[in-house]
Structures are given as C-alpha cells and as structure tokens.
Design a protein around this motif. Structure first.
Motif, PDB file in Angstrom:
ATOM      1  N   ILE A 260       0.723  -1.099   0.015  1.00 57.49           N
ATOM      2  CA  ILE A 260       0.020   0.028   0.044  1.00 57.49           C
ATOM      3  C   ILE A 260       0.768   1.140  -0.013  1.00 57.49           C
ATOM      4  N   GLU A 261       2.252   1.219   0.334  1.00 61.25           N
ATOM      5  CA  GLU A 261       3.138   2.319  -0.013  1.00 61.25           C
ATOM      6  C   GLU A 261       3.956   2.219  -1.320  1.00 61.25           C
ATOM      7  N   LYS A 262       3.981   1.187  -1.769  1.00 65.17           N
ATOM      8  CA  LYS A 262       4.845   1.069  -2.939  1.00 65.17           C
ATOM      9  C   LYS A 262       4.217   0.847  -4.294  1.00 65.17           C
ATOM     10  N   GLY A 263       3.387   0.086  -4.320  1.00 67.71           N
ATOM     11  CA  GLY A 263       2.364  -0.385  -5.590  1.00 67.71           C
ATOM     12  C   GLY A 263       2.231  -1.718  -5.503  1.00 67.71           C
ATOM     13  N   PHE A 264       1.811  -2.224  -6.838  1.00 67.63           N
ATOM     14  CA  PHE A 264       1.387  -3.636  -7.069  1.00 67.63           C
ATOM     15  C   PHE A 264       1.651  -4.033  -8.507  1.00 67.63           C
ATOM     16  N   PHE A 265       1.839  -5.354  -8.768  1.00 72.08           N
ATOM     17  CA  PHE A 265       1.914  -6.115  -9.993  1.00 72.08           C
ATOM     18  C   PHE A 265       1.346  -7.515  -9.907  1.00 72.08           C
ATOM     19  N   PHE A 266       1.229  -8.201 -11.377  1.00 71.43           N
ATOM     20  CA  PHE A 266       0.407  -9.261 -11.309  1.00 71.43           C
ATOM     21  C   PHE A 266       1.407 -10.280 -12.310  1.00 71.43           C
ATOM     22  N   GLU A 267       0.906 -11.435 -12.398  1.00 68.12           N
ATOM     23  CA  GLU A 267       1.578 -12.466 -13.409  1.00 68.12           C
ATOM     24  C   GLU A 267       1.457 -11.842 -14.583  1.00 68.12           C
ATOM     25  N   PRO A 268       2.046 -12.337 -15.687  1.00 68.74           N
ATOM     26  CA  PRO A 268       1.957 -11.915 -17.249  1.00 68.74           C
ATOM     27  C   PRO A 268       0.804 -12.079 -17.761  1.00 68.74           C
ATOM     28  N   ASP A 269       0.284 -11.300 -18.623  1.00 65.94           N
ATOM     29  CA  ASP A 269      -0.845 -11.637 -19.387  1.00 65.94           C
ATOM     30  C   ASP A 269      -0.450 -12.705 -20.550  1.00 65.94           C
ATOM     31  N   GLY A 270      -1.315 -12.736 -21.075  1.00 69.45           N
ATOM     32  CA  GLY A 270      -1.378 -13.604 -22.484  1.00 69.45           C
ATOM     33  C   GLY A 270      -0.097 -13.410 -23.516  1.00 69.45           C
ATOM     34  N   ASP A 278       2.914   1.950  -9.525  1.00 66.48           N
ATOM     35  CA  ASP A 278       3.518   2.808  -8.519  1.00 66.48           C
ATOM     36  C   ASP A 278       2.290   3.233  -7.540  1.00 66.48           C
ATOM     37  N   GLU A 279       2.559   3.291  -6.137  1.00 69.46           N
ATOM     38  CA  GLU A 279       1.486   3.706  -5.220  1.00 69.46           C
ATOM     39  C   GLU A 279       1.691   5.020  -4.983  1.00 69.46           C
ATOM     40  N   HIS A 280       0.482   5.942  -4.930  1.00 67.22           N
ATOM     41  CA  HIS A 280       0.591   7.280  -4.478  1.00 67.22           C
ATOM     42  C   HIS A 280      -0.417   7.892  -4.625  1.00 67.22           C
ATOM     43  N   PRO A 281      -1.122   8.999  -3.960  1.00 63.76           N
ATOM     44  CA  PRO A 281      -2.286   9.755  -3.825  1.00 63.76           C
ATOM     45  C   PRO A 281      -2.951   9.960  -5.305  1.00 63.76           C
ATOM     46  N   GLN A 303       2.329   7.847 -21.780  1.00 61.44           N
ATOM     47  CA  GLN A 303       3.464   7.817 -21.218  1.00 61.44           C
ATOM     48  C   GLN A 303       3.258   8.148 -19.729  1.00 61.44           C
ATOM     49  N   ILE A 304       4.231   7.998 -18.911  1.00 62.70           N
ATOM     50  CA  ILE A 304       4.162   8.409 -17.581  1.00 62.70           C
ATOM     51  C   ILE A 304       5.372   9.280 -17.178  1.00 62.70           C
ATOM     52  N   PRO A 305       5.179  10.077 -15.988  1.00 56.85           N
ATOM     53  CA  PRO A 305       6.410  10.847 -15.526  1.00 56.85           C
ATOM     54  C   PRO A 305       7.416  10.075 -15.178  1.00 56.85           C
ATOM     55  N   LYS A 306       8.464  10.847 -15.417  1.00 47.83           N
ATOM     56  CA  LYS A 306       9.870   9.852 -15.219  1.00 47.83           C
ATOM     57  C   LYS A 306       9.949   9.734 -13.667  1.00 47.83           C
ATOM     58  N   GLU A 307       9.334  10.559 -12.740  1.00 50.37           N
ATOM     59  CA  GLU A 307       9.375  10.185 -11.518  1.00 50.37           C
ATOM     60  C   GLU A 307       8.482   8.954 -10.946  1.00 50.37           C
ATOM     61  N   SER A 308       7.438   8.626 -11.781  1.00 51.11           N
ATOM     62  CA  SER A 308       6.871   7.472 -11.707  1.00 51.11           C
ATOM     63  C   SER A 308       7.492   6.399 -12.222  1.00 51.11           C
ATOM     64  N   ARG A 433      -5.207   8.083   1.082  1.00 52.10           N
ATOM     65  CA  ARG A 433      -4.309   7.366  -0.049  1.00 52.10           C
ATOM     66  C   ARG A 433      -2.946   7.611   0.586  1.00 52.10           C
ATOM     67  N   HIS A 434      -1.856   6.800   0.353  1.00 53.76           N
ATOM     68  CA  HIS A 434      -0.283   7.087   0.570  1.00 53.76           C
ATOM     69  C   HIS A 434       0.545   6.758  -0.556  1.00 53.76           C
ATOM     70  N   GLY A 435       1.930   6.668  -0.225  1.00 49.08           N
ATOM     71  CA  GLY A 435       2.703   6.150  -1.314  1.00 49.08           C
ATOM     72  C   GLY A 435       3.415   7.387  -1.897  1.00 49.08           C
ATOM     73  N   GLY A 436       4.471   7.214  -2.443  1.00 42.92           N
ATOM     74  CA  GLY A 436       4.974   8.298  -3.405  1.00 42.92           C
ATOM     75  C   GLY A 436       5.595   9.202  -2.263  1.00 42.92           C
ATOM     76  N   PRO A 437       5.232  10.644  -2.803  1.00 39.97           N
ATOM     77  CA  PRO A 437       5.467  11.635  -2.075  1.00 39.97           C
ATOM     78  C   PRO A 437       4.341  11.937  -0.704  1.00 39.97           C
ATOM     79  N   ASN A 438       3.468  10.967  -0.662  1.00 41.01           N
ATOM     80  CA  ASN A 438       1.923  11.124   0.274  1.00 41.01           C
ATOM     81  C   ASN A 438       1.544  12.486   0.001  1.00 41.01           C
ATOM     82  N   ARG A 439       1.375  12.841  -1.294  1.00 46.30           N
ATOM     83  CA  ARG A 439       0.446  14.162  -1.649  1.00 46.30           C
ATOM     84  C   ARG A 439      -0.146  14.066  -2.754  1.00 46.30           C
TER      85      ARG A 439
END
Length: 460
Positions: A260-270, A278-281, A303-308, A433-439
């Motif tokens: 809940i502070e870092k993020g999540f992932f799964f098994e690969p899809d087909g 990544d987890e953040h507010p 695209q995603i931010p480089k910080e993400s 919500r939490h994670g990342g910069p917590n804001r």
C-alpha cells in the motif's frame, strides 16, 4: 418509474460502467439502447481498458451501514466473476498479498487476526516468506521491511480489456447499438430542456433524443454536467515490461503483490507482459476558471512521468530486481473520478428527472478489503485502481435499478447525489491514500516524461 421496453435509451460513455449499463439494459429486455463514445470500444481513456485489474471477493467500511451495503455490492460483483459464463473466463484466482513496508504503513493496515480462526490467511514477515509466494526464482528481492497478509483463494485478477470487449459484444448481440469515434460518438453537450435532460448532442451536430439518458462518462463526466465539485478527476500511472518468450512460463501463477506504500503487480498476461503500478495519492490536472472555480481536466497520454518510472523501478528492485532495469514496453496514465467521500454516485439526478448518473468510480477509499474470511479484518484506507472495474459484471444492474427506482433505501443513501459532501472541497485531499510523496501531485509540476511507443488499446 415504468419505462417502455422500446423507449429510446442513451448511454454516454463506453467504459466499464457504460458497457455494463448497456449490457444490463439489454438483459432486462430494453430494445432501443444506444451507446456513444469518442473512442472505439473499449474507450482508450477508460480506466478499465487495461490488461488486468485486481479482483477480490468483498469490501467493507468502518460504518455499519456502509459495511452492509458494500458487502452486498462486492458479493454481487464477485459472483459475476465466478458464476456468470460471460465473465468467468477472464477471472484468475491467483491469490493476493496485502502489505506495507514502514511501521506507519503496517499500522494503517490495522490487521486484527484471531489465531487459529482462519486457516486460509497467512502472515508474511520474512524475506523467505515473501519469496516463497511466487514461482521459484521469480520473487528474488529482499522485501526490506515488508510485512503483510496473504490469501491464496478468493482474490486474484481479471483480464480487464478482454472482459470489457466480451461484455460489449454480448450487448451488441442483444441489440445494443454502439456509435463510437469522433465526431459521430463524441458527446459535446447534454440536451437540457424544460429542466430535464432529453438526450445528447455529438460533435457532428446530431441530436440523440432519449427518454432516459445515462451519464457514465467516467472522469470526463464533469465536462458535461455540473457536479457541484463532487467529481475530481485523479490519475494514476502504470507501466508494462514484456518478458522474453522463454521467461513467460516461469512467471505464470504469480499472485497479485500489493504494497500500500509502494505499488502492485501481477502475473504476465497472455502476451507475456507484466503490469506494474506505483502507489501514490494520484495526479490532478488543475485549472482555475475566471469565476474562481477549480477543475481537474482529464487527458489521454500513453506515457508516464519519469518520477513515476523511478517509483516503479524501486518497487521492482525490492521484489523482482532481475526486471528492475528492463525497458518498458508500454506506459499510461489512468483516470478515475474521485468523489469527496469516495463513494459512487448512482442516482437519478435530483433536478433532471430523465438523467441517470453512473459516476464516481473513485477507488472506494473509505472501504476495506474483507476477502470474505471471517477473521480477516484488513482495515486499510488505500487506493486500488481496480475497484471501480471489479464491479463490471454487476454495476450496470444497479444503474438500471436507479432508472427503474428499485435501489433499496440503505444502498441509495450511500450512493445518492450528495452535493453537500463536496462543499468547500479540498482539492488536494489525499482521501486516505499513501505512497510516493504522500500528497496529491499535479501534472503541471511534471518536468520530464517517458518516451515510449504508443499503442492502440481499443479492440472494436
């Protein structure tokens, strides 16, 4: 209210809730249903248009009334994933780890377990325990400071995009018409007439008249109706890594790993892609109008931010370091529509009698995963981006109930239009919500983005 089965019904939005609404209208025998969306189905800006989403069997809140209501809704959804032949093929019961990595995070988990009362629940606290959750050699990280709880069954993931496509195709088979793409499917305004809504106008100038109009436009709904600050479009970030063909079998059956502070992932899809979030507010895209009002305006971006990106790679360094420096095969921002109390808005509009709202799929932040195990009390206020999507099999039925005035009073009280809840709203509220910069961050602050190959994620 009695609506003729042949009455013209209009659904604005072909994301998770719009498709579910169209499907349930058709299943109840309504024969004149049209769905409008500016993108091909499933809409490329829909949060549900994704390779996978977490699915769990129940959620509840600290409030007794919310607990009862959300157990009902969660049970209905999970029953759809496990018993409805339309959705069964897309659910994978891999298990789910809920965890944290700081003392504050562990405290937020708020776990209270009665020893010996829950044989399905496993407490996880050592590096070896965490590594043993995945197939041999997959979870190679040290999981520094992590503590958590693992359930092997009753939770997992669904192939979200394929499930959406299946639901849309079934709706089409039952007679629903989808009008998509711009200008013909792009709604520019609702038709307001005699203090009611009589349909919508698309960018090609066509007026789509309807007896009942369903606004299921997700984070974009606020561009068509004044929600009195009830909706705050908020975005999250995801990245994919594509495994080599010879690697894919080794990562199969990896459970959902969620910190809940870092993020999540799964098994690969087909196709052999692993999705990491990544987890953040959340991110907003705030603009200030001349009248002093504030809006967050959603936009599409693959695209995603480089910080993400760095947060994603840090998560991998702690869990699957062998993938931490791999190039991303895809990235995307994903929009939800946060309500001030993080409850759904499913209701007939109080001032426009023919407008039905299916909005506010905002992560259910005041709810708590139950997983249907009696002694498993996981009280954690967190953002789970799947949670609006998890209701795909059943949420449309509730939205149709709103049209037919069949929503039970205790459910209506939780999901009704409630502009008072957003009075003097704090647009930077993290909503637990939490994670990342917590804001809550804003895209205007982002200095650098990834440079990834774009991808067409619509199928119909």
């Amino acid at each position: 209210m009695t609506i003729a089965k042949s009455a013209p019904l209009l659904v604005v939005g072909a994301g998770t809730w719009g498709i579910s609404t169209a499907l349930h209208l058709a299943r109840r025998g309504y024969t004149n249903v049209t769905v409008l969306d500016p993108y091909p189905v499933p809409s490329s800006i829909s949060a549900g248009n994704d390779i996978n989403k977490i699915i769990s069997s129940g959620q509840y809140s600290n409030r007794k009334d919310e607990m009862e209501v959300n157990e009902i809704l969660g049970d209905q959804a999970f029953k759809g994933w496990t018993e409805d032949p339309l959705f069964q093929p897309y659910y994978n019961d891999t298990g789910l780890l809920m965890s944290a990595c700081t003392q504050a995070g562990v405290d937020r988990l708020g776990v209270r377990v009665r020893p010996g009362d829950n044989p399905k629940l496993k407490e996880i606290s050592t590096t070896e325990d965490f590594q043993s959750l995945g197939p041999p050699g997959v979870l190679q990280g040290r999981f520094p400071g992590w503590k958590g709880f693992f359930i092997r069954s009753g939770a997992g993931w669904a192939h979200a995009r394929d499930a959406l496509v299946a639901a849309a195709r079934e709706a089409q088979r039952l007679g629903v018409t989808f009008v998509t793409g711009s200008p013909q499917g792009k709604v520019t305004s609702l038709i307001f007439e005699d203090k009611d809504v009589k349909g919508a106008v698309t960018a090609d100038g066509k007026a789509w008249c309807a007896t009942q109009t369903f606004l299921c436009a997700g984070a974009s709904a606020g561009q068509l109706l004044d929600f009195k600050d009830q909706l705050r479009p908020t975005a999250w970030t995801l990245a994919h890594i594509k495994l080599e063909p010879e690697e894919r079998a080794r990562y199969k059956d990896l459970p959902v790993i969620f910190n809940i502070e870092k993020g999540f992932f799964f098994e690969p899809d087909g196709e052999g892609e692993i999705k990491i979030c990544d987890e953040h507010p959340g991110y907003t895209n705030i603009s200030h109008s001349t009248d002093g009002s504030v809006r967050s305006v959603p936009f599409e971006k693959t695209q995603i931010p480089k910080e993400s990106e760095e947060r994603v790679r840090n998560l991998l360094r702690e869990t699957m370091p062998q993938l931490a420096e791999r190039p991303f095969s895809f990235g995307r921002i994903c929009w939800c529509a946060d309500t001030a109390n993080r409850e759904f808005i499913i209701d007939r509009h109080p001032s426009h009698a023919s407008l039905i709202l299916g909005c506010g799929a905002s992560g259910r932040g005041k709810l708590f995963i139950k997983l249907m195990v009696p002694s498993f009390d996981l009280n954690v206020a967190h953002r789970v981006s799947h949670t609006g999507f998890k209701y795909l099999p059943s949420i449309g039925s509730l939205i149709v109930d709103a049209m037919e005035d069949k929503v039970p009073p205790k459910i209506h009280e939780i999901i009704k239009w409630d502009s008072d809840s957003a009075k003097d709203r704090n647009w930077k509220d993290t909503l637990g919500r939490h994670g990342g910069p917590n804001r809550v961050m804003d895209f205007h602050e982002v200095k650098e983005w990834t440079d990834l190959q774009p991808r067409n994620i619509s199928k119909l």
